[in-house]
Design an enzyme around this catalytic site. Structure first.
Site: not given
Length: 377
Positions: A114-115, A16
């Site tokens: 973002d992950e 993350d």
């Protein structure tokens, strides 16, 4: 032909990226480091129906959260720097991070900008029991996580947190503990520490348990994970139906999905920006800088044997006003002499009444699903 079944993995790493959009903006404008930054909409906090997409930790400390109306954020932090969403820039930054993850040789499943999940050690198809980790296993998997974090920071300049477990849901929850860690930002959560860390916590701490489900559980006298574990499968099915009831029964015991599904990620664009040590005021200097950026980005496109169909220029003034203009080319090309005049023309279209601190050039690439959206203005 039978469809391929996603492989299960002994370890799932949930990667993350911390305050992702803000971090990308800070890479482009380092003077924003340690400043309250709020990203959302077109960057105008006075407009209605616009929401916060990402807030820096400084803004979060003042109560600003993702999903909050920009107007409400502005009431809390009128002096924060408000920036518009720059989706193509975030696409590029995210794609570069995912490339770093794939460079480690493990399968990667992307879940957003973002992950992503990384699978370590395929589990044999006939293994239905699983393996409890050992100290040696823990040390090795933590070392891999540390190497991934260091690579993302070193190559992309972005900080990250990593949760480790034997399934996606528990790894996602582990990331929550990793973010609270003051040191290594890596946390392992599995059957050995599940009850200790989660048992007395509220059901809302379980991934995918939202306020409505929590309220429904509370009406049954179930407030904690331990109380949920003590609830029979039949009782959960009676209240929530077979699908969600069975899922809650598995989830509260730390179970979840241990598969990884890899999907190719073709970059949709490449971009490069430059923040100047001294703000630019001369139009010719800006043109020269934009041409250099265009050449650098095109070199990357050529190295990947891709083709450009649209050009965009981003400009940020000394007051942090940020705007992007783009134009579709007459036809897909890789010829610099076809791209450079468009870059200059787009730059000249801006009404420049303030010094410029940042310039960026983006080249959108032809894909199987080439974006035919209207040009930005």
């Amino acid at each position: 032909m039978v469809a391929d079944t996603p492989l299960r993995y002994r370890w799932l790493l949930h990667v993350d990226l911390d305050q992702f959009q803000v971090s990308v903006e800070r890479l482009r404008s380092p003077e924003l480091v340690d400043v309250a930054v709020i990203v959302g909409g077109n960057g105008d906090p006075t407009e209605a129906r616009k929401v916060v997409t990402c807030a820096s930790y400084e803004a979060r400390d003042a109560g600003v959260r993702a999903g909050m109306p920009l107007r409400a954020a502005h009431r809390k932090l009128p002096d924060a720097v408000y920036l518009p969403l720059d989706i193509p820039a975030y696409d590029v930054a995210s794609g570069e991070v995912m490339s770093v993850l794939r460079s480690f040789g493990h399968p990667v499943e992307v879940w957003g900008w973002d992950e992503a999940y990384v699978g370590i050690e395929p589990v044999p198809a006939d293994d239905t029991v699983g393996t409890v980790g050992t100290d040696t296993d823990d040390e090795r998997i933590r070392r891999i996580a540390d190497e991934i974090r260091a690579a993302i920071l070193g190559r992309n300049g972005l900080a990250s947190s990593i949760g480790i477990s034997d399934n996606k849901q528990r790894a996602k929850m582990a990331t929550g503990f990793a973010k609270k860690s003051a040191d290594d930002k890596v946390f392992l959560l599995d059957s050995r520490n599940w009850l200790e860390l989660m048992g007395d916590g509220p059901c809302r701490d379980l991934w995918s348990v939202g306020p409505k489900t929590a309220a429904k559980l509370a009406a049954q006298g179930v407030d904690t994970v331990n109380q949920l574990i003590a609830t029979s499968r039949e009782g959960l099915i009676e209240t929530f139906g077979p699908h969600q009831g069975n899922w809650l029964y598995v989830l509260c015991r730390g179970g979840g999905d241990s598969t990884i599904t890899e999907e190719p990620w073709p970059a949709r664009s490449h971009s490069k920006s430059r923040t100047f040590p001294v703000d630019l005021v001369d139009q010719e200097e800006m043109r020269r800088a934009a041409k250099v950026l265009a050449r650098d980005v095109l070199d990357q496109v050529l190295a990947e044997e891709r083709v450009v169909f649209r050009v965009a220029v981003t400009l940020r003034t000394s007051t942090f006003f940020t705007r992007t203009k783009s134009r579709k080319l007459a036809g897909p090309t890789t010829v610099y002499d076809h791209i450079e005049p468009i870059v200059v023309s787009l730059l000249d279209d801006f009404e420049l009444d303030r010094p410029v601190r940042l310039l960026g050039v983006r080249l959108d690439l032809v894909t199987d699903e080439t974006d035919e959206a209207e040009d930005e203005s």
